[in-house]
Design a protein around this motif. Sequence first.
Motif: not given
Length: 181
Positions: A157, A160, A164
């Motif tokens: 997590w 990611a 981003y």
Amino acid sequence: MPPQESTPLTPKQFGATNALVTLTAMSFLIWVIYFHEGAGGASQGRALPLINAILNGTSAVLISVGLWAIKRRKRRLHMQLMLAAFASSALFLMNYIYFHYSQGDTHFGGFGIIRPIYFTVLISHIVLSMVTFPMILTSLYLGLTNRLETHRRLSKWTWAGWMYISVTGVTIYFMLHVIGW
């Protein structure tokens, strides 16, 4: 005297430290961006947004190669890459704070459909960075203290979110400073 070995923080101590660091950093950023009036207009700060974009891009590359390294079971290389990505992101944060402290806010000049697109990217970038910041610190702590199973679960997590915010940071730079709207 022999050098003393340092003992890592316990999970409880780390959690309290992480919460304090995160709350302090976020509070200071909110103050700098929304309440502090920068001097603005000074030409010496003109290159700082480009430096921020380079640091964000560097972080994105490093965490991508770090993922590649761990998938190939190159743990030492993975650790070195992730520490380098952390350093790049930390330099970004310091430069970002300095820029906004000295220069003030940057206003988006675009109109039409691009305006809501820009603000969607910006708002998602800001919100996710507030969530990802403590996750990065936690993933780093877990990896460095050999809590590898928990590190793996959280880092999927974290990766990611970090990717981003790194990529959208570069995107925001281009939307503000490169593309002529």
